[in-house]
Design a protein around this motif. Structure first.
Motif, short mmCIF file in Angstrom:
data_model
loop_
_atom_site.label_atom_id
_atom_site.label_comp_id
_atom_site.label_asym_id
_atom_site.label_seq_id
_atom_site.Cartn_x
_atom_site.Cartn_y
_atom_site.Cartn_z
N VAL A 193 56.00 67.57 33.51
CA VAL A 193 56.09 68.91 34.11
C VAL A 193 54.97 69.80 33.58
O VAL A 193 54.35 70.57 34.34
N GLU A 194 54.69 69.71 32.29
CA GLU A 194 53.63 70.52 31.69
C GLU A 194 52.26 70.19 32.30
O GLU A 194 51.37 71.05 32.34
N GLN A 195 52.10 68.97 32.78
CA GLN A 195 50.84 68.57 33.40
C GLN A 195 50.69 69.14 34.81
O GLN A 195 49.64 68.94 35.44
N GLY A 196 51.70 69.85 35.29
CA GLY A 196 51.60 70.49 36.60
C GLY A 196 52.47 69.89 37.68
O GLY A 196 52.43 70.35 38.83
N HIS A 197 53.27 68.88 37.36
CA HIS A 197 54.17 68.28 38.34
C HIS A 197 55.44 69.12 38.41
O HIS A 197 56.16 69.27 37.42
N ARG A 198 55.74 69.64 39.59
CA ARG A 198 56.89 70.53 39.74
C ARG A 198 58.19 69.72 39.81
O ARG A 198 58.24 68.68 40.47
N PRO A 199 59.25 70.16 39.11
CA PRO A 199 60.52 69.42 39.11
C PRO A 199 61.07 69.14 40.51
O PRO A 199 61.67 68.09 40.73
N GLU A 200 60.88 70.09 41.46
CA GLU A 200 61.41 69.87 42.80
C GLU A 200 60.67 68.77 43.56
O GLU A 200 61.09 68.35 44.63
N ASN A 201 59.56 68.30 42.99
CA ASN A 201 58.83 67.18 43.58
C ASN A 201 58.99 65.90 42.76
O ASN A 201 58.25 64.94 42.98
#
Length: 363
Positions: A193-201
């Motif tokens: 998530v910190e790398q920019g991957h959104r939880p909803e995806n």
């Protein structure tokens, strides 16, 4: 083809519970029959496979236990087993490559990356563009790395649902007992998530013992107030390390499953050690599923973990969690391991689930 009628080979108390779930449209039974003769041959082969796997596992457990008197010998034996298991040199059945794929092949428009991980040195990633991210934990009884069949299965799943799948490693028991594995997954998820991957995806997925790890990590994330993923997919989930389900008994004393209570108890003991078997973080059937993301569960009637799947669906209904249980009349445990009509049906349902739960507008 889907059928509403039940075959006569399974007559247990679970029928009434399944009927309640089916009436509420929370469970559905599938049949992948391809003719009477072919179905009978497939079941005969499955029984033979089950017996080979059962005898092989029991033999390996006995060998491992004979090494316990010498710590150095035991450590060497474990290291040898894990290396051979991961490479495919030590398999319970000959390695199987799915039809349509050759060794080393990848789904179209993908990139396969090897990254260093704490489990067996490799972290396999099957990358798809413009689709959700899936973090996958392969089961190995908490003590073994992913087998070659599991890696091949994840490759076929990525192709079928056109999604990016990353096989997430974790530390192994007994050197690293509970809660090391779910803690590793939590760290990986938060870093992702910190790398920019959104939880909803993001979707989580697992098979067998990996389900305990993923759902344990989910509870930790929930308790810490972290954003949860869009959904969870579980194949033949092992969610009750107390082995209290009726299917653990019935499948152990029949030819319906390649696994027995002895092997499950052995793995659970090495993983839990002093942790209670009813801890919700290790045995999610005892967890409160309120606030969890939607869950899709796929299993077969012959699975030793069949009651775990039913209880997870029942608990979801009780706690207001969107849980869907699809189960097959397949004679095999973790039916998706091998390419078949039932496996294709399973992957198709996973694709529908992801499309229903995914919110690409937030990408």
């Amino acid at each position: 083809m889907m059928t509403a009628t039940k075959s006569g080979f399974l007559q247990t108390y679970s029928d009434q519970r399944l009927a309640v779930l089916e009436a509420a449209d929370l469970a559905r039974r599938y049949s992948a029959k391809a003719g009477w003769a072919r179905d009978q041959i497939d079941r005969l082969l499955a029984r033979l496979e089950n017996r080979i796997i059962e005898r092989t596992l029991i033999s390996r457990l006995k060998t491992a236990m004979n090494k316990t008197g010498n710590l150095a010998a035991a450590e060497d034996h474990v290291a040898f087993m894990r290396g051979a298991y991961a490479s495919g040199a030590m398999e319970t059945l000959p390695s199987f490559m799915p039809s349509g794929l050759v060794r080393g092949a990848r789904p179209p428009h993908t990139e396969l990356q090897d990254e260093t991980g704490p489990q067996d040195g490799t972290q396999q990633r099957y990358a798809m563009k413009n689709r959700p991210d899936i973090l996958y934990v392969a089961g190995g009884g908490f003590i073994m790395p992913p087998a070659r069949k599991q890696k091949s299965m994840v490759q076929r799943l990525a192709e079928a649902i056109n999604c990016e799948i990353m096989m997430v490693p974790h530390r192994l028991a007994p050197e690293h007992p509970f809660p090391a594995a779910p803690a590793d997954f939590v760290a990986h998820y938060l870093n992702f998530v910190e790398q920019g991957h959104r939880p909803e995806n993001i979707f989580l997925a697992a098979d067998t013992a990996g389900a305990s790890i993923v759902l344990g990590a989910l509870q930790i994330l929930q308790m810490d107030g972290a954003e949860l993923p869009a959904g969870i997919v579980l194949f033949s989930p092992w969610c009750d390390l107390s082995l209290s389900g009726w299917s653990y008994i019935t499948r152990s004393i029949s030819s319906q499953s390649p696994f027995r209570m002895e092997t499950a108890a052995f793995c659970a003991r090495l993983y839990l050690q002093d942790e209670p078997v009813t801890s919700p973080l290790a045995s999610p059937v005892f967890a409160n599923q309120e606030g969890w993301p939607p869950i899709l569960i796929h299993t077969s009637e012959n699975d030793i973990h069949f009651d775990d799947a039913i209880r997870m669906a029942e608990n979801g209904r009780k706690h207001g969690c969107d849980v869907r249980l699809n189960y097959w009349n397949s004679p095999r445990h973790h039916l998706e391991r091998l390419s078949s009509e039932a496996a294709a049906q399973s992957f198709g349902q996973v694709n529908m689930f992801i499309n229903r739960c995914w919110r690409p507008g937030h990408a």
